[in-house]
Design an enzyme around this catalytic site. Structure first.
Site, PDB file in Angstrom:
ATOM      1  N   ASP A  43       0.866  -0.769  -0.266  1.00 58.51           N
ATOM      2  CA  ASP A  43       0.012   0.034   0.023  1.00 58.51           C
ATOM      3  C   ASP A  43       0.834   1.283  -0.074  1.00 58.51           C
ATOM      4  O   ASP A  43       2.083   1.221  -1.130  1.00 58.51           O
ATOM      5  CB  ASP A  43      -1.125   0.343   0.997  1.00 58.51           C
ATOM      6  CG  ASP A  43      -1.750   0.829   1.356  1.00 58.51           C
ATOM      7  OD1 ASP A  43      -3.589   0.990   0.352  1.00 58.51           O
ATOM      8  OD2 ASP A  43      -1.940   1.906   1.292  1.00 58.51           O
ATOM      9  N   TRP A  44       0.195   2.164   1.045  1.00 56.28           N
ATOM     10  CA  TRP A  44       1.130   3.601   0.658  1.00 56.28           C
ATOM     11  C   TRP A  44       2.733   3.138   0.935  1.00 56.28           C
ATOM     12  O   TRP A  44       3.667   4.051   1.219  1.00 56.28           O
ATOM     13  CB  TRP A  44       0.665   4.015   1.397  1.00 56.28           C
ATOM     14  CG  TRP A  44       0.053   5.419   1.043  1.00 56.28           C
ATOM     15  CD1 TRP A  44      -0.974   5.208   1.267  1.00 56.28           C
ATOM     16  CD2 TRP A  44       0.531   6.642   0.817  1.00 56.28           C
ATOM     17  NE1 TRP A  44      -1.652   6.387  -0.122  1.00 56.28           N
ATOM     18  CE2 TRP A  44      -0.552   7.825   0.349  1.00 56.28           C
ATOM     19  CE3 TRP A  44       1.912   7.779   0.260  1.00 56.28           C
ATOM     20  CZ2 TRP A  44      -0.719   8.541  -0.692  1.00 56.28           C
ATOM     21  CZ3 TRP A  44       1.139   8.494  -0.522  1.00 56.28           C
ATOM     22  CH2 TRP A  44       0.907   8.977  -1.007  1.00 56.28           C
TER      23      TRP A  44
ATOM     24  N   ASP B 218      -7.351  -8.850  -3.627  1.00 50.73           N
ATOM     25  CA  ASP B 218      -7.458  -7.705  -3.317  1.00 50.73           C
ATOM     26  C   ASP B 218      -7.599  -6.569  -4.655  1.00 50.73           C
ATOM     27  O   ASP B 218      -7.705  -6.762  -5.837  1.00 50.73           O
ATOM     28  CB  ASP B 218      -6.035  -6.817  -3.544  1.00 50.73           C
ATOM     29  CG  ASP B 218      -5.988  -5.637  -3.590  1.00 50.73           C
ATOM     30  OD1 ASP B 218      -7.051  -4.611  -3.083  1.00 50.73           O
ATOM     31  OD2 ASP B 218      -4.985  -4.918  -3.078  1.00 50.73           O
TER      32      ASP B 218
ATOM     33  N   HIS C 243      -6.458  -7.100   0.622  1.00 47.77           N
ATOM     34  CA  HIS C 243      -5.201  -6.466   0.339  1.00 47.77           C
ATOM     35  C   HIS C 243      -4.806  -6.338   1.874  1.00 47.77           C
ATOM     36  O   HIS C 243      -2.913  -6.103   1.687  1.00 47.77           O
ATOM     37  CB  HIS C 243      -6.090  -4.723   0.343  1.00 47.77           C
ATOM     38  CG  HIS C 243      -5.457  -3.352   0.192  1.00 47.77           C
ATOM     39  ND1 HIS C 243      -4.471  -3.292  -1.046  1.00 47.77           N
ATOM     40  CD2 HIS C 243      -5.019  -2.522   1.347  1.00 47.77           C
ATOM     41  CE1 HIS C 243      -3.756  -2.478  -0.820  1.00 47.77           C
ATOM     42  NE2 HIS C 243      -4.383  -1.883   0.304  1.00 47.77           N
TER      43      HIS C 243
ATOM     44  N   TRP D 126     -12.549   3.756  -3.246  1.00 47.81           N
ATOM     45  CA  TRP D 126     -12.076   3.803  -1.962  1.00 47.81           C
ATOM     46  C   TRP D 126     -12.129   5.348  -2.235  1.00 47.81           C
ATOM     47  O   TRP D 126     -11.989   5.318  -0.580  1.00 47.81           O
ATOM     48  CB  TRP D 126     -10.880   3.316  -2.334  1.00 47.81           C
ATOM     49  CG  TRP D 126      -9.905   3.332  -0.906  1.00 47.81           C
ATOM     50  CD1 TRP D 126      -8.675   4.009  -1.352  1.00 47.81           C
ATOM     51  CD2 TRP D 126     -10.201   3.475   0.803  1.00 47.81           C
ATOM     52  NE1 TRP D 126      -8.062   4.176  -0.041  1.00 47.81           N
ATOM     53  CE2 TRP D 126      -8.849   4.102   0.786  1.00 47.81           C
ATOM     54  CE3 TRP D 126     -11.110   3.130   0.920  1.00 47.81           C
ATOM     55  CZ2 TRP D 126      -9.193   4.130   2.301  1.00 47.81           C
ATOM     56  CZ3 TRP D 126     -10.857   3.523   2.549  1.00 47.81           C
ATOM     57  CH2 TRP D 126     -10.058   3.393   2.978  1.00 47.81           C
TER      58      TRP D 126
END
Length: 301
Positions: A123-124, A249, A278, A163
């Protein structure tokens, strides 16, 4: 800039999180110094494994990674991004930017002088971690990339668009339930509470709210040029790179092929997709720890 700090009492009695806290003050231009929290387990002389979390989690996400990786003889570091976990939290959304986050983590990385790093990012953690690799390629030995990407002004799919819309529209940003919704398995009530813990009320959630709108998915977004420059480095990165994506995901699970295509070090590596969504660290921690250890061992003399 108003900066909030979650009281230590909010983190009392967390499930499976017995780790000693470590703190480092990070500094970037046009912002006050920030206290960044991180885990640092295992022998200090060993080559580090860096575990980078994303939105809206914190180092609690890696509670099942740290003990076995450290027991295998590795130094294991898991920082909390500014705005998350036990790290300081600017109180306004406008205080957060992609470039400021890269700068905060760059300052942390260089102050600790980490080298020969094995990076695991999701993710980030990938949006920031891959920028760190591009800025300091000589510091990284190998990359394990999971459910993330580095966009440069292009759409990354309708799942992300949905999202981003939800993150801005929902009246309450229920962090623990959001993480639970991004897992195949159901989180326990204590695990949900642990993901809520950094945010005693909505005043602490500016970073969690802001992150989705910072992802550069249109040409007009900030950081497009910086990500393009990062890709120019990554497209010459020949050290080993493996992807392991959660195949359920619906937001980022389809982007592993692009990483494999664009980074030379990914050629011929044992890429995989696993039964996970995810937050694959919650769904398949043992599988991912095994992958990391075997990937490191495959390059050892």
């Amino acid at each position: 800039m108003k900066v909030l700090r979650t009281p230590d009492a909010a983190f009392a009695d967390l499930t499976d999180y017995p780790f000693a806290p470590h703190y480092l003050e990070v500094e970037v231009p046009s912002a006050p110094p920030m206290r960044l929290h991180y885990l640092d387990e295992g022998p200090r002389h060993a080559a580090p494994i860096l575990l980078l979390h994303g939105e809206p989690t914190w180092s609690y996400l890696y509670r099942k990674f740290v003990p076995p990786l450290a027991a295998a003889g590795h130094r294991v570091l898991a920082p909390d991004l500014i705005g998350f976990g036990k790290s300081d939290k600017p109180a306004e959304g406008a205080d957060y930017s992609y470039e400021r986050h890269v700068a905060w983590m760059s300052d942390w990385l260089t102050k600790l002088d980490l080298r020969d790093i094995t990076l695991f990012c999701q993710d980030w953690g990938g949006l920031i971690g891959l920028r760190l690799v591009a800025a300091f390629p000589d510091r990284f030995a190998r990359l394990v990339i999971s459910n993330t990407y580095l966009p440069e002004g292009e759409s990354i799919g309708s799942g992300f668009d949905a999202w981003r819309t939800f993150s801005q529209a929902t009246p309450e940003f229920k962090t623990g339930r959001i993480v639970d919704g991004g897992c195949v398995r159901g989180l326990s009530s204590s695990e949900v509470a642990a993901y809520d813990a950094p945010f005693p009320d909505e005043n602490y959630q500016a970073g969690a709210r802001q992150f989705p709108v910072l992802v550069p998915v249109t040409p007009e977004h900030a950081s497009v040029a910086e990500n393009q420059a990062a890709w120019a480095v990554l497209e010459s990165f020949t050290k080993p790179v493996v992807t392991c994506f959660g195949e359920q995901d619906k937001v980022l699970g389809h982007l592993d092929a692009e990483i494999q295509r664009r980074i030379p070090g990914a050629k011929g590596q044992p890429h995989c997709r696993i039964e996970a969504s995810h937050f694959c660290q919650e769904d398949q921690p043992e599988r991912l720890v095994d992958l990391i250890l075997k990937f490191i061992a495959a390059q050892e003399p």
